[in-house]
Every structure is written in structure tokens, then in C-alpha cells.
Write an enzyme that holds these catalytic residues in place. Sequence first.
Site, PDB file in Angstrom:
ATOM      1  N   SER A   1       0.811  -1.216   0.000  1.00 55.36           N
ATOM      2  CA  SER A   1       0.000   0.000   0.000  1.00 55.36           C
ATOM      3  C   SER A   1       0.845   1.266   0.000  1.00 55.36           C
ATOM      4  O   SER A   1       0.322   2.373   0.050  1.00 55.36           O
ATOM      5  CB  SER A   1      -0.925   0.013   1.228  1.00 55.36           C
ATOM      6  OG  SER A   1      -0.148  -0.003   2.411  1.00 55.36           O
TER       7      SER A   1
ATOM      8  N   ASN B   1      -1.673  -1.301  13.767  1.00 60.02           N
ATOM      9  CA  ASN B   1      -3.125  -1.104  13.786  1.00 60.02           C
ATOM     10  C   ASN B   1      -3.524   0.192  14.500  1.00 60.02           C
ATOM     11  O   ASN B   1      -4.365   0.952  14.008  1.00 60.02           O
ATOM     12  CB  ASN B   1      -3.814  -2.302  14.449  1.00 60.02           C
ATOM     13  CG  ASN B   1      -3.538  -3.587  13.675  1.00 60.02           C
ATOM     14  OD1 ASN B   1      -2.982  -3.543  12.580  1.00 60.02           O
ATOM     15  ND2 ASN B   1      -3.916  -4.719  14.248  1.00 60.02           N
TER      16      ASN B   1
ATOM     17  N   THR C   1     -38.396  27.102 -11.137  1.00 59.99           N
ATOM     18  CA  THR C   1     -38.701  25.786 -10.584  1.00 59.99           C
ATOM     19  C   THR C   1     -39.071  24.938 -11.796  1.00 59.99           C
ATOM     20  O   THR C   1     -39.587  25.476 -12.788  1.00 59.99           O
ATOM     21  CB  THR C   1     -39.884  25.822  -9.586  1.00 59.99           C
ATOM     22  OG1 THR C   1     -41.045  26.258 -10.282  1.00 59.99           O
ATOM     23  CG2 THR C   1     -39.616  26.772  -8.411  1.00 59.99           C
ATOM     24  N   HIS C   2     -38.781  23.679 -11.748  1.00 61.04           N
ATOM     25  CA  HIS C   2     -38.993  22.794 -12.919  1.00 61.04           C
ATOM     26  C   HIS C   2     -38.253  23.322 -14.153  1.00 61.04           C
ATOM     27  O   HIS C   2     -38.669  23.069 -15.278  1.00 61.04           O
ATOM     28  CB  HIS C   2     -40.482  22.645 -13.247  1.00 61.04           C
ATOM     29  CG  HIS C   2     -41.344  22.343 -12.051  1.00 61.04           C
ATOM     30  ND1 HIS C   2     -41.708  21.069 -11.690  1.00 61.04           N
ATOM     31  CD2 HIS C   2     -41.874  23.162 -11.119  1.00 61.04           C
ATOM     32  CE1 HIS C   2     -42.443  21.116 -10.602  1.00 61.04           C
ATOM     33  NE2 HIS C   2     -42.557  22.376 -10.221  1.00 61.04           N
TER      34      HIS C   2
ATOM     35  N   SER D   1     -12.870  23.602 -29.074  1.00 59.83           N
ATOM     36  CA  SER D   1     -13.142  22.285 -29.640  1.00 59.83           C
ATOM     37  C   SER D   1     -12.068  21.961 -30.662  1.00 59.83           C
ATOM     38  O   SER D   1     -11.551  22.852 -31.337  1.00 59.83           O
ATOM     39  CB  SER D   1     -14.521  22.290 -30.304  1.00 59.83           C
ATOM     40  OG  SER D   1     -14.554  21.371 -31.375  1.00 59.83           O
TER      41      SER D   1
ATOM     42  N   LYS E   1     -16.586  26.938 -30.803  1.00 59.66           N
ATOM     43  CA  LYS E   1     -16.919  26.463 -29.462  1.00 59.66           C
ATOM     44  C   LYS E   1     -16.122  27.130 -28.343  1.00 59.66           C
ATOM     45  O   LYS E   1     -14.948  27.429 -28.479  1.00 59.66           O
ATOM     46  CB  LYS E   1     -16.699  24.940 -29.362  1.00 59.66           C
ATOM     47  CG  LYS E   1     -17.658  24.100 -30.138  1.00 59.66           C
ATOM     48  CD  LYS E   1     -19.112  24.377 -29.799  1.00 59.66           C
ATOM     49  CE  LYS E   1     -19.473  23.986 -28.376  1.00 59.66           C
ATOM     50  NZ  LYS E   1     -19.554  22.531 -28.208  1.00 59.66           N
TER      51      LYS E   1
ATOM     52  N   ASN F   1     -16.190  25.954 -24.451  1.00 54.84           N
ATOM     53  CA  ASN F   1     -16.823  24.947 -23.592  1.00 54.84           C
ATOM     54  C   ASN F   1     -16.484  25.138 -22.114  1.00 54.84           C
ATOM     55  O   ASN F   1     -15.346  25.450 -21.774  1.00 54.84           O
ATOM     56  CB  ASN F   1     -16.372  23.547 -24.028  1.00 54.84           C
ATOM     57  CG  ASN F   1     -16.844  23.208 -25.430  1.00 54.84           C
ATOM     58  OD1 ASN F   1     -17.918  23.637 -25.844  1.00 54.84           O
ATOM     59  ND2 ASN F   1     -16.038  22.457 -26.155  1.00 54.84           N
TER      60      ASN F   1
ATOM     61  N   GLU G   1     -17.984  21.135 -16.048  1.00 55.33           N
ATOM     62  CA  GLU G   1     -18.483  19.787 -16.363  1.00 55.33           C
ATOM     63  C   GLU G   1     -17.732  18.725 -15.572  1.00 55.33           C
ATOM     64  O   GLU G   1     -18.309  17.733 -15.116  1.00 55.33           O
ATOM     65  CB  GLU G   1     -18.330  19.514 -17.864  1.00 55.33           C
ATOM     66  CG  GLU G   1     -19.169  20.436 -18.735  1.00 55.33           C
ATOM     67  CD  GLU G   1     -18.743  20.348 -20.198  1.00 55.33           C
ATOM     68  OE1 GLU G   1     -19.118  19.379 -20.865  1.00 55.33           O
ATOM     69  OE2 GLU G   1     -18.009  21.247 -20.656  1.00 55.33           O
TER      70      GLU G   1
ATOM     71  N   TYR H   1      -9.139  -5.204  14.056  1.00 51.43           N
ATOM     72  CA  TYR H   1      -8.538  -4.798  12.788  1.00 51.43           C
ATOM     73  C   TYR H   1      -8.627  -5.940  11.768  1.00 51.43           C
ATOM     74  O   TYR H   1      -8.343  -7.095  12.096  1.00 51.43           O
ATOM     75  CB  TYR H   1      -7.059  -4.406  12.991  1.00 51.43           C
ATOM     76  CG  TYR H   1      -6.397  -4.046  11.670  1.00 51.43           C
ATOM     77  CD1 TYR H   1      -6.486  -2.748  11.180  1.00 51.43           C
ATOM     78  CD2 TYR H   1      -5.745  -5.001  10.899  1.00 51.43           C
ATOM     79  CE1 TYR H   1      -5.915  -2.414   9.950  1.00 51.43           C
ATOM     80  CE2 TYR H   1      -5.172  -4.673   9.675  1.00 51.43           C
ATOM     81  CZ  TYR H   1      -5.271  -3.385   9.206  1.00 51.43           C
ATOM     82  OH  TYR H   1      -4.721  -3.048   7.991  1.00 51.43           O
TER      83      TYR H   1
ATOM     84  N   GLN I   1      -7.295  -1.457   5.101  1.00 54.84           N
ATOM     85  CA  GLN I   1      -6.278  -0.775   4.297  1.00 54.84           C
ATOM     86  C   GLN I   1      -6.922  -0.083   3.090  1.00 54.84           C
ATOM     87  O   GLN I   1      -6.369   0.886   2.565  1.00 54.84           O
ATOM     88  CB  GLN I   1      -5.233  -1.798   3.837  1.00 54.84           C
ATOM     89  CG  GLN I   1      -4.144  -1.209   2.968  1.00 54.84           C
ATOM     90  CD  GLN I   1      -2.993  -2.182   2.785  1.00 54.84           C
ATOM     91  OE1 GLN I   1      -2.263  -2.485   3.725  1.00 54.84           O
ATOM     92  NE2 GLN I   1      -2.844  -2.708   1.587  1.00 54.84           N
TER      93      GLN I   1
ATOM     94  N   LYS J   1      -7.944   4.023   2.328  1.00 49.66           N
ATOM     95  CA  LYS J   1      -7.113   5.188   1.997  1.00 49.66           C
ATOM     96  C   LYS J   1      -7.380   5.770   0.620  1.00 49.66           C
ATOM     97  O   LYS J   1      -7.461   6.991   0.461  1.00 49.66           O
ATOM     98  CB  LYS J   1      -5.645   4.826   2.162  1.00 49.66           C
ATOM     99  CG  LYS J   1      -5.305   4.660   3.617  1.00 49.66           C
ATOM    100  CD  LYS J   1      -3.956   4.068   3.831  1.00 49.66           C
ATOM    101  CE  LYS J   1      -3.907   3.460   5.211  1.00 49.66           C
ATOM    102  NZ  LYS J   1      -4.811   2.288   5.356  1.00 49.66           N
TER     103      LYS J   1
END
Length: 476
Positions: free
Chosen positions: A22, A109, A154-155, A276, A282, A284, A289, A316, A321, A324
Site C-alpha cells: 500500500s 493497527n 422551478t422545474h 473544440s 466552441k 466549452n 463539467e 482490525y 487498508q 485510503k
Amino acid sequence: MRMWGGRFSGETDPLIAEATRSVDVDRVLAVDDIDGSIAHVGGLERAGLLTRDESRTLVEGLRALREEVRAGTFAWDPALEDVHLNLEAALTARLGPVAGKLHTGRSRNDQVALDLRLWLRRTIRELDADMVGLERALVDRAERDGEAILPGMTHVQPAQPVLLAHHLLAYVEMLERDRGRLADCARRADRSPLGAGALAGAGFALDREATAADLGFAGVTANSLDAVSDRDFAVEFLAAAALAMVHLSRLAEELVWWSNPAFGWVTLADAHATGSSMMPNKKNPDPCELVRARTARVAGHLSTMLGVLKGLPLAYQRDLQEDKGPLFDGAAVLGSSLRVMTAVMLDLAFDPGRMREAALRGHVTATSVADALVERGLPFRVAHHVAGRLVAEAERRGCRLDELDDDAFRAALGAEDGPEAHRLADEVGSGLAGELREAATLEAAVARPRVVGGTAPERVHDAIGAARKRLDHLAG
Ligand code: ARG
């Protein structure tokens, strides 16, 4: 190479070594691990398990390692399973046999449980600063551009006019709750597990309270079995982080829409947009996003963490492990997303004219007209109906509510059954129509919700002031 080979006669299968290693992930904990070790040395000395000299040698060795880790010059050895073994081996190579006393009364541990809590404490501090940074950016923009009126939705349909400042401050509220959740997580995690040993508790008379105090903890964990297997703080942290990401994704989504030319409410800075590869036209909103998409990643980490913990028997288990990756990535994603949204927010340009145009198109003042009719004595349901007729008439004529003539108001009221409506129809000529046209303006409609938490300019002004004051009182 085995660090504690007494029981074993053979080497670890390289396949297994690879699958259980690890260090590439947990080396993030190196400084926390060393800080924990330095505190443990103090505890061992106080318990008479180390001489003053041994203690000094170990602390100096650990400090030197910490410098190397910080400078990025520490030579990580992938053959040594994890961060703990890497540091222990390096200390042994430098100090010789005295390094072998450091692990007295300690297990990896309780060591890793301690490291994670130390990591969590500093990470939450950093994330809190990033959240405050975004709050400040939002309040700045609310102060600078907040008088703009946009059609609140709304909506995703035009609903009622709101101040841009009111809209931006909604995100400040979300971020404040996010800060509270992280602080709450930090408060509950503020207990030192050091001294829990492998699971049963250290076999020496260590003063756990003193070591905990040295590390700045508010206290110690009360049960050793729980201490080495508790990862509640990881779940709480990821839950808070995932929800904060959900909030950022909503802001990001709105900026994606608002920057579409069909809206045109916002222009992102060139530095915060991309082109683009094929379409020369474009521009963007990629950073927004990606924040939106990475919300799924952090939500996934929360789900992973819950899955890892589910059904784990005490105490433990090596499964732990796997905490993480989700924790570290969740924190990194949230931090970078907060900083990205802060930069985007500070440098974008709002277009109040386009917002106003959109607000004028959506008949968003109809509720204000209905409310004005209620003040003239109509039951709300009747007023709603009348205002609805007015909207239909305005649609037919292709005009706004505040452009309707007296006849339109008279007709809408006259078409109702109730006596109040008929009485009001008679009053259209003597001032009522003017009143209703006034109520149908954006300014009147946005000024109407004067309740606490409403969008009326004086309320929003106060809200900006309160947010500003709160942020000014924070350090940094
Ligand atoms: N790398 C381990 C982890 O992160 C450290 C603790 C290992 N303990 C053990 N008994 N194998 O959980």
C-alpha cells in the site's frame, strides 16, 4: 524481505507482495506517521521504557526523516509494504538497534488509525479554508453584480424574479452547512487511538492522555477493539465531502446552462473555458463539467467505504487498508473542485441585461399580481385564477403583464363568479389597473418577498452584510 521473519521460513510470493502493498497510496501519511512516532517516543520515555538518550536519538532520527519526506528526497522502497515499514526500515538503517525500541507497545493497527486521524484533522482544516474561499468569491460577486434580476426557476421554468445576489447566497448557505459537517466530523474524530496496540491495548503503562495531549487531541479512545477498527470518521468525512460535491455540481450545472448563448447570462473567462478540436466556434465550460462528473466519484468513494466496513468483525482486518484510496482521492477532488469553482466564479462576467430580458419574457411577476389582488380583498385561489387569465391574455397579445390595458384587467376579474371579483372589476378604472401593472413590474415583484430569507433587496442587502461580517471574522 520480511521485517519480522521469526515465524516464517520462506519469502513472500512476489505476486502477494504486489497485491498487498500500500506504500504508493499511504505514503501520503508519512509526516503524520512521524509526528505520531515522535509522540509515542515521549510516551515510552515517560513510562521508563526509553532512556533520555535513547529518546533523544529517536526523536532526532525521526525529525531528520520528516525533513527528507517534506523535501521529497526520501527514498521510498516498494519492496517494503507500507509507509510504516518504510519509515521504520529507514530509521533502523540510520540509528541501528535503538530503532527497534520504537515499536514497543504499538502496532501498525493503532499506528495507522492515529495517522489517519492526524491526516483528517489537517485535511479538514485545508478544505475548510477552500470552502471559505468559495464563500468569499460568492459574496464578492453578490456585492458586485447582485442587483441583477433573473427569472428564478422551478422545474427549469420561469417562476418568480429573484436577485442574482439571492441566488449566489443560496450557495453560501450550502457551503456553510458543508463546513459545519466537516467540523462535526473533525470534532468526533478528535480522540487518540494510540495505546490501543494491536487490539487489546498496549502491554505497558503508557499515559495515553499525555500522548494524546502532545498530539493536540481532545482525549483518547475508550475501547481498544473499537479504536483499531473504527473508520466512522472516514464515512462521515466522505459523506460530508460527497454532499459538498453535490452542491458544487449544482453550481457547475447552472454555469453550464447560463453560459449557453441561448441563456447568455454568463460568459466564462477565456482562461476557464476550452475550445473544440473541430468546431472553431466552441467555448466549452469543461472545468464545470468535470466538477459535475467528479461528484459521482466522491459519492462512489462513500459507497466503497460503507461497503468495506459492512460486516467486518472486530477488530482490525486488512480490509481496512482499502480506506485510503477513497479518503485521499475524495479529499483531493473536493479541494480541487472548490478551488476551480472559486476561480471560475471570480472571473466570469454576468450579463444583467440578458437576465432581465429572460425575466421579462417569462411572466414571472404573475404571483406578485395575484398577491396584490389578495391585498384588495380577493381570496388567494380566486386571485390565482385571475392572474392566470391575465397571463393567458398577455400570451395571446404577445405582451407583458405590465403592458395589459384596463380592459384586460376588467375582463379577467369580470369572468370570475365571486362578488369580490365583480366589485374589483368595477374598480379597475379608478386606480386598480395601475396598481396591478405596478405589481407586474420586475422591481415590484422582486421587492415583495420581504419575509426573513426572501429576495427583497433590503433583505438580501442584510444577508450580504451578515455573510460578509461572518467571513471577515474568520482568520485568513
Ligand atoms: N497498511 C496497513 C493499513 O493501512 C497498516 C496496518 C497493517 N496491519 C496489519 N496487521 N497488517 O491498514
